[in-house]
Design a protein around this motif. Sequence first.
Motif, PDB file in Angstrom:
ATOM      1  N   ASP A 129       0.974  -1.113  -0.017  1.00  0.00           N
ATOM      2  CA  ASP A 129      -0.197   0.033   0.034  1.00  0.00           C
ATOM      3  C   ASP A 129       1.031   1.224   0.131  1.00  0.00           C
ATOM      4  OD1 ASP A 129      -1.796   1.983   0.549  1.00  0.00           O
ATOM      5  OD2 ASP A 129      -2.285   1.451   2.465  1.00  0.00           O
ATOM      6  N   LEU A 130       0.848   1.910  -1.114  1.00  0.00           N
ATOM      7  CA  LEU A 130       1.801   3.151  -1.418  1.00  0.00           C
ATOM      8  C   LEU A 130       1.559   4.313  -0.214  1.00  0.00           C
ATOM      9  CD1 LEU A 130       2.306   3.539  -5.190  1.00  0.00           C
ATOM     10  CD2 LEU A 130       3.659   2.222  -3.501  1.00  0.00           C
ATOM     11  N   VAL A 131       0.391   4.157   0.460  1.00  0.00           N
ATOM     12  CA  VAL A 131       0.054   5.265   1.417  1.00  0.00           C
ATOM     13  C   VAL A 131       0.921   4.807   2.631  1.00  0.00           C
ATOM     14  CG1 VAL A 131      -1.724   6.485   2.528  1.00  0.00           C
ATOM     15  CG2 VAL A 131      -2.317   6.181   0.352  1.00  0.00           C
ATOM     16  N   ASP A 132       0.430   3.686   3.339  1.00  0.00           N
ATOM     17  CA  ASP A 132       0.999   3.437   4.309  1.00  0.00           C
ATOM     18  C   ASP A 132       2.651   3.042   4.403  1.00  0.00           C
ATOM     19  OD1 ASP A 132      -1.396   3.235   5.723  1.00  0.00           O
ATOM     20  OD2 ASP A 132      -1.812   1.309   5.625  1.00  0.00           O
ATOM     21  N   SER A 133       2.949   2.689   3.214  1.00  0.00           N
ATOM     22  CA  SER A 133       4.341   2.149   3.192  1.00  0.00           C
ATOM     23  C   SER A 133       5.395   3.284   2.825  1.00  0.00           C
ATOM     24  CB  SER A 133       4.351   0.774   2.237  1.00  0.00           C
ATOM     25  OG  SER A 133       3.837  -0.058   2.702  1.00  0.00           O
ATOM     26  N   PHE A 134       4.785   4.286   1.838  1.00  0.00           N
ATOM     27  CA  PHE A 134       5.762   5.458   1.535  1.00  0.00           C
ATOM     28  C   PHE A 134       5.070   6.498   1.569  1.00  0.00           C
ATOM     29  CE2 PHE A 134       7.934   7.732  -1.820  1.00  0.00           C
ATOM     30  CZ  PHE A 134       9.312   7.180  -1.789  1.00  0.00           C
ATOM     31  N   ALA A 135       3.997   6.998   1.045  1.00  0.00           N
ATOM     32  CA  ALA A 135       3.483   8.581   0.858  1.00  0.00           C
ATOM     33  C   ALA A 135       3.070   8.858   2.146  1.00  0.00           C
ATOM     34  CB  ALA A 135       2.162   8.380  -0.139  1.00  0.00           C
ATOM     35  N   PHE A 136       2.772   8.127   3.156  1.00  0.00           N
ATOM     36  CA  PHE A 136       2.358   8.771   4.465  1.00  0.00           C
ATOM     37  C   PHE A 136       3.732   9.013   5.388  1.00  0.00           C
ATOM     38  CE2 PHE A 136       2.117   8.221   9.071  1.00  0.00           C
ATOM     39  CZ  PHE A 136       1.210   9.626   9.340  1.00  0.00           C
ATOM     40  N   PRO A 137       4.520   7.992   5.636  1.00  0.00           N
ATOM     41  CA  PRO A 137       5.797   7.979   6.587  1.00  0.00           C
ATOM     42  C   PRO A 137       6.954   9.005   6.002  1.00  0.00           C
ATOM     43  CG  PRO A 137       5.503   5.747   5.335  1.00  0.00           C
ATOM     44  CD  PRO A 137       4.411   6.518   4.990  1.00  0.00           C
ATOM     45  N   LEU A 138       6.951   9.267   4.711  1.00  0.00           N
ATOM     46  CA  LEU A 138       8.040  10.186   4.194  1.00  0.00           C
ATOM     47  C   LEU A 138       7.661  11.474   4.805  1.00  0.00           C
ATOM     48  CD1 LEU A 138       9.780  10.441   0.740  1.00  0.00           C
ATOM     49  CD2 LEU A 138       8.732  12.311   1.861  1.00  0.00           C
ATOM     50  N   PRO A 139       6.539  12.132   4.281  1.00  0.00           N
ATOM     51  CA  PRO A 139       6.242  13.566   4.946  1.00  0.00           C
ATOM     52  C   PRO A 139       6.026  13.698   6.248  1.00  0.00           C
ATOM     53  CG  PRO A 139       4.324  12.964   3.404  1.00  0.00           C
ATOM     54  CD  PRO A 139       5.391  11.738   3.359  1.00  0.00           C
ATOM     55  N   VAL A 140       5.410  12.767   6.878  1.00  0.00           N
ATOM     56  CA  VAL A 140       5.216  12.692   8.469  1.00  0.00           C
ATOM     57  C   VAL A 140       6.513  12.664   9.073  1.00  0.00           C
ATOM     58  CG1 VAL A 140       4.950  10.254   9.148  1.00  0.00           C
ATOM     59  CG2 VAL A 140       3.842  12.214  10.350  1.00  0.00           C
ATOM     60  N   THR A 141       7.503  11.854   8.601  1.00  0.00           N
ATOM     61  CA  THR A 141       8.993  11.636   9.226  1.00  0.00           C
ATOM     62  C   THR A 141       9.679  12.961   8.985  1.00  0.00           C
ATOM     63  OG1 THR A 141       9.040   9.426   8.887  1.00  0.00           O
ATOM     64  CG2 THR A 141      11.333  10.644   9.408  1.00  0.00           C
ATOM     65  N   VAL A 142       9.560  13.746   7.871  1.00  0.00           N
ATOM     66  CA  VAL A 142      10.002  15.036   7.365  1.00  0.00           C
ATOM     67  C   VAL A 142       9.676  15.999   8.580  1.00  0.00           C
ATOM     68  CG1 VAL A 142      10.413  16.734   5.883  1.00  0.00           C
ATOM     69  CG2 VAL A 142      10.576  14.304   5.076  1.00  0.00           C
ATOM     70  N   ILE A 143       8.305  16.146   8.625  1.00  0.00           N
ATOM     71  CA  ILE A 143       7.695  17.221   9.122  1.00  0.00           C
ATOM     72  C   ILE A 143       8.011  17.135  10.822  1.00  0.00           C
ATOM     73  CG2 ILE A 143       5.282  16.513   9.535  1.00  0.00           C
ATOM     74  CD1 ILE A 143       6.694  20.112   8.759  1.00  0.00           C
ATOM     75  N   CYS A 144       7.721  15.652  11.269  1.00  0.00           N
ATOM     76  CA  CYS A 144       8.307  15.662  12.678  1.00  0.00           C
ATOM     77  C   CYS A 144       9.539  15.813  12.909  1.00  0.00           C
ATOM     78  CB  CYS A 144       7.774  14.384  13.190  1.00  0.00           C
ATOM     79  SG  CYS A 144       6.022  13.846  13.186  1.00  0.00           S
ATOM     80  N   GLU A 145      10.541  15.435  12.278  1.00  0.00           N
ATOM     81  CA  GLU A 145      11.834  15.724  12.493  1.00  0.00           C
ATOM     82  C   GLU A 145      12.229  17.394  12.280  1.00  0.00           C
ATOM     83  OE1 GLU A 145      14.296  11.710  11.064  1.00  0.00           O
ATOM     84  OE2 GLU A 145      14.627  13.494   9.929  1.00  0.00           O
ATOM     85  N   LEU A 146      11.521  17.771  11.444  1.00  0.00           N
ATOM     86  CA  LEU A 146      11.775  19.354  11.322  1.00  0.00           C
ATOM     87  C   LEU A 146      11.391  20.042  12.539  1.00  0.00           C
ATOM     88  CD1 LEU A 146      12.526  21.929   9.461  1.00  0.00           C
ATOM     89  CD2 LEU A 146      10.110  21.932   8.633  1.00  0.00           C
ATOM     90  N   LEU A 147      10.237  19.591  13.000  1.00  0.00           N
ATOM     91  CA  LEU A 147       9.636  20.220  14.306  1.00  0.00           C
ATOM     92  C   LEU A 147      10.334  19.649  15.707  1.00  0.00           C
ATOM     93  CD1 LEU A 147       6.076  20.746  13.278  1.00  0.00           C
ATOM     94  CD2 LEU A 147       7.342  22.577  14.007  1.00  0.00           C
TER      95      LEU A 147
END
Length: 392
Positions: A129-147
């Motif tokens: 599932d590209l949402v669960d495996s890729f499209a969600f974890p990429l930006p959520v990891t980026v914004i969480c690390e950023l903040l």
Amino acid sequence: MSTIELGEWGADFTANPYPYYAKLRESGPVHHVRMPDGWEFWLVVGHEEGRAALADPRLVKSPSVIGVTPVDEELIGPNLLAVDAPDHTRLRKLVTREFTGRRVEALRPRVQEIADELADAMAPAGRADLVDSFAFPLPVTVICELLGVPAADRDSFRRWSNELVAPTGGTPEREVVEGFGAYLDALIEDKRASRPTDDLLSALITTRAEDGDALSLRELRGMAYLLLVAGHETTVGLITNTIRALFAHPGQLADLRADFGLIDGAVEEGLRYDGPVESSTFRIATETITVGDTVIPALSPVFVSLAASDRDPQRFPEPDRFDIRREPRGHLAFGHGIHYCLGAPLARLEGAIAIRTLLERFPRLELDPEGSPWEWMPGLLVRGVRHLPARW
């Protein structure tokens, strides 16, 4: 003018609203509509009219003009999407001091690293599932690390965020916002008590304008809330909607695979053709105004359909054709005016890296015919699917 009953269009409208918007636009750029729950508002579906409405100072974002305080503002604090000048000007200036183009561009190697790690984890299975495996974890990891959000907290954050932008009805909104607010209080207090780090939230805590102005605790909470939610949900939609469009247009997909110099154009066309934000958050007319030829009474709520505006043939020839070589300038996927999306450069960066990485790492990537049917996000705010089954 008659009232359009959006509920009569059913699930087909949620899955593919564009033919319905086209029919509305044929009879005018502005319509009075009613949702199934009885809520009525004015919907702008023309590009020129939508662009003008988004920049019209008589259409304000703060619901205080009609005596309403949204639950997120009540429990968390004000944010850029729900305040107007001069408060908006002040808040945006303080955030822009830290959320700079240099900070965003510095994230490029880390975004690529995250994308590569996710692709490595996906590869052995042959389908995902590209949402669960890729499209969600990429930006959520980026914004969480950023903040500066700890990795252990991200699952809770995802549940809160999903319920806020596309409610399932499983948890009352007030309960979700209270949980999110309590979490942000603890996070801010922890950062204030510890040694300063280089994350964005720490920078927002300490930033000062030339006159000494700074964000209050409520403003910090509101800003963190907005950046965390808006900073990833829309990028999930950007990635998945563009991949869906490429799957549906194999000629365009082949062109992109043959020349990744087209990647920026593919991202822009994805934003125009089927962007992640279907409609702007609502505005309120402070006085009687005319949009197009339609008179909108004072204190009326107004939505600008970004999806409809970006398929307006008066602005984009053959608007229903997906073309990664199109000149896309002028689309409204990130809004317009003083509320133009603060995170647009980051979303474009993540979208380009995500889509290129998927197509390079998985040359045979395609929609999985054995996957479950698409589950569309409900409502008029976000546009996309909860899951996107693929194989390679």
